[in-house]
Design a protein around this motif. Structure first.
Motif, mmCIF file in Angstrom:
data_model
loop_
_atom_site.group_PDB
_atom_site.id
_atom_site.type_symbol
_atom_site.label_atom_id
_atom_site.label_comp_id
_atom_site.label_asym_id
_atom_site.label_seq_id
_atom_site.Cartn_x
_atom_site.Cartn_y
_atom_site.Cartn_z
ATOM 1 N N MET A 73 0.853 -1.185 0.000
ATOM 2 C CA MET A 73 0.000 0.000 0.000
ATOM 3 C C MET A 73 0.891 1.238 0.000
ATOM 4 S SD MET A 73 -3.468 -0.281 0.353
ATOM 5 C CE MET A 73 -3.607 -1.460 -0.951
ATOM 6 N N TYR A 74 0.410 2.303 -0.635
ATOM 7 C CA TYR A 74 1.141 3.576 -0.707
ATOM 8 C C TYR A 74 0.346 4.624 0.072
ATOM 9 C CZ TYR A 74 3.919 1.246 -4.245
ATOM 10 O OH TYR A 74 4.745 0.356 -4.898
ATOM 11 N N MET A 86 -2.358 1.493 10.029
ATOM 12 C CA MET A 86 -1.046 1.079 9.526
ATOM 13 C C MET A 86 -0.455 -0.034 10.390
ATOM 14 S SD MET A 86 0.531 4.788 8.407
ATOM 15 C CE MET A 86 2.095 4.095 7.868
ATOM 16 N N ARG A 87 -0.624 0.076 11.695
ATOM 17 C CA ARG A 87 -0.108 -0.975 12.582
ATOM 18 C C ARG A 87 -0.832 -2.299 12.317
ATOM 19 N NH1 ARG A 87 0.140 3.179 16.994
ATOM 20 N NH2 ARG A 87 2.339 3.735 17.202
ATOM 21 N N LYS A 88 -2.135 -2.229 12.117
ATOM 22 C CA LYS A 88 -2.907 -3.444 11.847
ATOM 23 C C LYS A 88 -2.474 -4.073 10.522
ATOM 24 C CE LYS A 88 -7.612 -5.255 11.512
ATOM 25 N NZ LYS A 88 -9.070 -4.963 11.666
ATOM 26 N N LEU A 89 -2.293 -3.240 9.515
ATOM 27 C CA LEU A 89 -1.845 -3.749 8.216
ATOM 28 C C LEU A 89 -0.477 -4.415 8.339
ATOM 29 C CD1 LEU A 89 -2.884 -0.800 5.844
ATOM 30 C CD2 LEU A 89 -4.033 -3.003 6.102
ATOM 31 N N GLY A 90 0.439 -3.737 9.002
ATOM 32 C CA GLY A 90 1.787 -4.275 9.154
ATOM 33 C C GLY A 90 1.809 -5.579 9.937
ATOM 34 N N ASP A 91 1.012 -5.660 10.986
ATOM 35 C CA ASP A 91 0.955 -6.878 11.802
ATOM 36 C C ASP A 91 0.404 -8.056 11.017
ATOM 37 O OD1 ASP A 91 2.014 -5.591 13.993
ATOM 38 O OD2 ASP A 91 0.076 -5.211 14.952
ATOM 39 N N ASN A 92 -0.321 -7.745 9.927
ATOM 40 C CA ASN A 92 -0.927 -8.803 9.109
ATOM 41 C C ASN A 92 -0.235 -8.977 7.759
ATOM 42 O OD1 ASN A 92 -3.601 -9.939 10.425
ATOM 43 N ND2 ASN A 92 -3.476 -7.759 10.945
ATOM 44 N N GLY A 93 1.019 -8.538 7.676
ATOM 45 C CA GLY A 93 1.839 -8.851 6.520
ATOM 46 C C GLY A 93 1.736 -7.905 5.345
ATOM 47 N N GLU A 135 9.409 2.716 12.828
ATOM 48 C CA GLU A 135 9.173 1.738 13.891
ATOM 49 C C GLU A 135 7.922 0.904 13.660
ATOM 50 O OE1 GLU A 135 8.986 4.140 17.381
ATOM 51 O OE2 GLU A 135 11.109 4.743 17.297
ATOM 52 N N ILE A 136 7.088 1.288 12.686
ATOM 53 C CA ILE A 136 5.855 0.559 12.413
ATOM 54 C C ILE A 136 6.165 -0.639 11.526
ATOM 55 C CG2 ILE A 136 3.550 0.659 11.383
ATOM 56 C CD1 ILE A 136 3.478 3.623 12.028
ATOM 57 N N LYS A 137 5.791 -1.793 11.977
ATOM 58 C CA LYS A 137 6.025 -3.020 11.208
ATOM 59 C C LYS A 137 5.378 -2.911 9.832
ATOM 60 C CE LYS A 137 5.484 -8.050 11.592
ATOM 61 N NZ LYS A 137 4.957 -9.152 12.444
ATOM 62 N N GLY A 138 6.133 -3.279 8.805
ATOM 63 C CA GLY A 138 5.601 -3.267 7.445
ATOM 64 C C GLY A 138 5.898 -2.014 6.663
ATOM 65 N N VAL A 139 6.235 -0.915 7.339
ATOM 66 C CA VAL A 139 6.559 0.322 6.631
ATOM 67 C C VAL A 139 7.993 0.224 6.136
ATOM 68 C CG1 VAL A 139 6.789 2.825 6.771
ATOM 69 C CG2 VAL A 139 4.925 1.679 7.982
ATOM 70 N N GLU A 140 8.160 0.235 4.829
ATOM 71 C CA GLU A 140 9.473 -0.039 4.242
ATOM 72 C C GLU A 140 10.224 1.207 3.809
ATOM 73 O OE1 GLU A 140 9.023 -3.102 1.235
ATOM 74 O OE2 GLU A 140 9.189 -4.564 2.857
ATOM 75 N N THR A 141 9.515 2.265 3.398
ATOM 76 C CA THR A 141 10.190 3.468 2.914
ATOM 77 C C THR A 141 9.381 4.709 3.253
ATOM 78 O OG1 THR A 141 9.104 3.474 0.739
ATOM 79 C CG2 THR A 141 11.156 2.204 0.939
ATOM 80 N N CYS A 142 10.072 5.847 3.183
ATOM 81 C CA CYS A 142 9.415 7.140 3.363
ATOM 82 C C CYS A 142 10.050 8.155 2.408
ATOM 83 C CB CYS A 142 9.552 7.627 4.803
ATOM 84 S SG CYS A 142 8.778 9.245 5.099
ATOM 85 N N ALA A 143 9.225 8.775 1.573
ATOM 86 C CA ALA A 143 9.682 9.823 0.662
ATOM 87 C C ALA A 143 9.282 11.183 1.215
ATOM 88 C CB ALA A 143 9.071 9.624 -0.724
ATOM 89 N N VAL A 144 10.199 12.125 1.173
ATOM 90 C CA VAL A 144 9.940 13.494 1.620
ATOM 91 C C VAL A 144 9.904 14.380 0.381
ATOM 92 C CG1 VAL A 144 10.734 15.390 3.070
ATOM 93 C CG2 VAL A 144 11.083 13.011 3.804
ATOM 94 N N VAL A 145 8.764 15.011 0.157
ATOM 95 C CA VAL A 145 8.512 15.747 -1.078
ATOM 96 C C VAL A 145 8.119 17.191 -0.750
ATOM 97 C CG1 VAL A 145 7.139 15.779 -3.202
ATOM 98 C CG2 VAL A 145 7.663 13.594 -2.092
ATOM 99 N N PRO A 146 8.704 18.193 -1.415
ATOM 100 C CA PRO A 146 8.322 19.582 -1.125
ATOM 101 C C PRO A 146 6.932 19.901 -1.659
ATOM 102 C CG PRO A 146 9.834 19.533 -2.972
ATOM 103 C CD PRO A 146 9.741 18.122 -2.459
ATOM 104 N N VAL A 147 6.194 20.714 -0.941
ATOM 105 C CA VAL A 147 4.856 21.107 -1.376
ATOM 106 C C VAL A 147 4.917 21.781 -2.749
ATOM 107 C CG1 VAL A 147 4.970 23.347 -0.176
ATOM 108 C CG2 VAL A 147 2.740 22.304 -0.693
#
Length: 421
Positions: free
Chosen positions: A138-139, A166-173, A201-213
């Motif tokens: 998921m994005y 997000m925590r629920k999604l991560g806990d379920n793969g 720290e959230i399970k399942g979160v693999e990346t984070c992009a920082v984008v200027p407004v």
């Protein structure tokens, strides 16, 4: 939802065109994602209506056998219920094609197309469906880990449930890729630092992009937001790069930050698997790699032509430094045009939002051909954002317009094909 077309395998199982599917595998049939999930299942029941009567079809097939069901149904996106202070759709000028004004926020398209969603309009049942159908990755547009900051930015109290979802999604793969659109003084600095660290720290979160407004000139009745300037860009890059190192490559700034800061982007090794490239993260590094490879693969030519390359103001300085090898390889003269965006406002600098109208107004020089990237055009069409076509642009500029992949591949090959045919 009725079947309009199906495979021989589906017919052997007893399904027919015209059958209306009610349930699949014991669950209510909602859309084609249900059918896609069960393509890989060997045994399941399908409840249908045929000739006005309910009927159960017992499917028993090999995992490799496909039903290939098609339906008399167009999956329309769920509409966004947020009122984000930075929403780009709210900043569009009037008179564009209707589809550009659609604000979608749909978990199904997040899975299928990689579009970012906020989860403010998703029910508990839909979250369970994501898990059951294994709709991963998921994005997700987070913008701030802090609930109060995020509520201020989205103007929707339902965003309070996001982190729990997000925590629920991560806990379920379910894997997740996240983005933070930064607005100076609102969710940058310490707020941004906390957001990235907490997301990691959230399970399942693999990346984070920082984008200027992204801000256009069509904001007269919208929230006042400061644009990202050079100093802010440098500070944000320093922060994100330090967290990138600390968290093992979890986060990146988009290329636009480096352009605004006047800094060189890192090389391709910095971006790992380029999971966030559609968010503008690593585009320039990837372009350079593809461009160099395409030059190496291209034959030495003596075209003796003049070529105009058209792009946005942010990428033009980068590409100007890369044209010398191309000139020598094909014996051509290259001119790079940085088109100012008068259609949306000159704070918009990316090539993908350049319109034919602005190109026609600003480019007066003559060349044997012009080259544009394919992301200037609507997907699967030859129309720009202002609805003008490639042919109209070609007629106005008085030369062929060559459309090349925006990732830097095929540039010399596309030019050679134009003049060899």
């Amino acid at each position: 939802m009725k079947i309009t077309n199906l495979s021989k395998t589906a017919k052997k199982q007893g399904l027919k065109a015209g059958d209306e599917i009610l349930e699949m595998g014991g669950y209510k049939f909602i859309d084609e994602l249900d059918a896609l999930y069960f393509e890989n299942e060997k045994k399941f029941d399908v409840k249908i209506i045929r000739d006005g009567k309910e009927k159960i079809i017992h499917v028993s097939k090999k995992e490799t056998e496909q039903l290939n069901l098609e339906f008399d149904y167009e999956m329309k996106p769920h509409i966004c219920k947020n009122h984000c202070i930075f929403c780009f759709v709210d900043q569009l000028p009037k008179g564009l094609r209707d589809t550009l004004y659609i604000k979608d926020d749909d978990y199904r398209y997040s899975f299928m197309c990689g579009s970012y969603i906020t989860f403010t309009n998703v029910s508990d049942e839909e979250v369970d469906r994501i898990i059951r159908l294994k709709l991963s990755p998921m994005y997700i547009s987070v913008h701030a880990y802090d609930n109060e900051v995020r509520k201020f930015m989205l103007k929707n109290p339902h965003t309070e449930k996001l982190i729990d979802i997000m925590r629920k999604l991560g806990d379920n793969g379910i894997k997740m890729h996240t983005q933070i659109v930064t607005c100076p003084g609102i969710n940058d600095g310490e707020v941004l630092k906390e957001s990235i660290e907490k997301l990691s720290e959230i399970k399942g979160v693999e990346t984070c992009a920082v984008v200027p407004v992204g801000l256009t000139m069509h904001r007269s009745e919208l929230s006042q937001i400061k644009p990202v300037d050079e100093q802010n860009a440098k500070e944000t890059i320093k922060l994100v790069e330090s967290l990138h190192e600390k968290l093992g490559g979890f986060c990146w700034c988009s290329d636009e930050y480096y352009v605004k800061a006047g800094l060189d982007v890192p090389d391709s090794s910095y971006y790992g698997a380029f999971d966030q490239i559609e968010n503008g993260v690593g585009l320039i590094a990837d372009f350079k790699d593809n461009y160099e490879y395409s030059l190496k693969e291209a034959p030495q030519m003596n075209l003796n032509k003049s070529i105009g390359f058209i792009t946005g103001t942010s990428f033009a300085p980068v590409f100007r430094t890369m044209t010398e090898k191309l000139e020598k390889k094909l014996n051509i003269k290259c001119s790079v045009y940085a088109v100012e965006n008068d259609f949306f406002g000159r704070t918009v600098t990316v090539a993908g939002l350049v319109t034919a109208t602005d190109m026609i107004k600003q480019i007066k020089e003559k060349h044997d051909a012009f080259v544009i990237p394919d992301n200037m055009l609507r997907e699967f069409s030859d129309a720009f954002l202002d609805s003008k076509t490639v042919k109209e642009l070609s007629d106005a500029l008085g030369a062929p317009v060559i459309v090349t992949p925006h990732n830097g591949s095929e540039i010399p090959q596309s030019i050679i094909r134009e003049f060899e045919e």
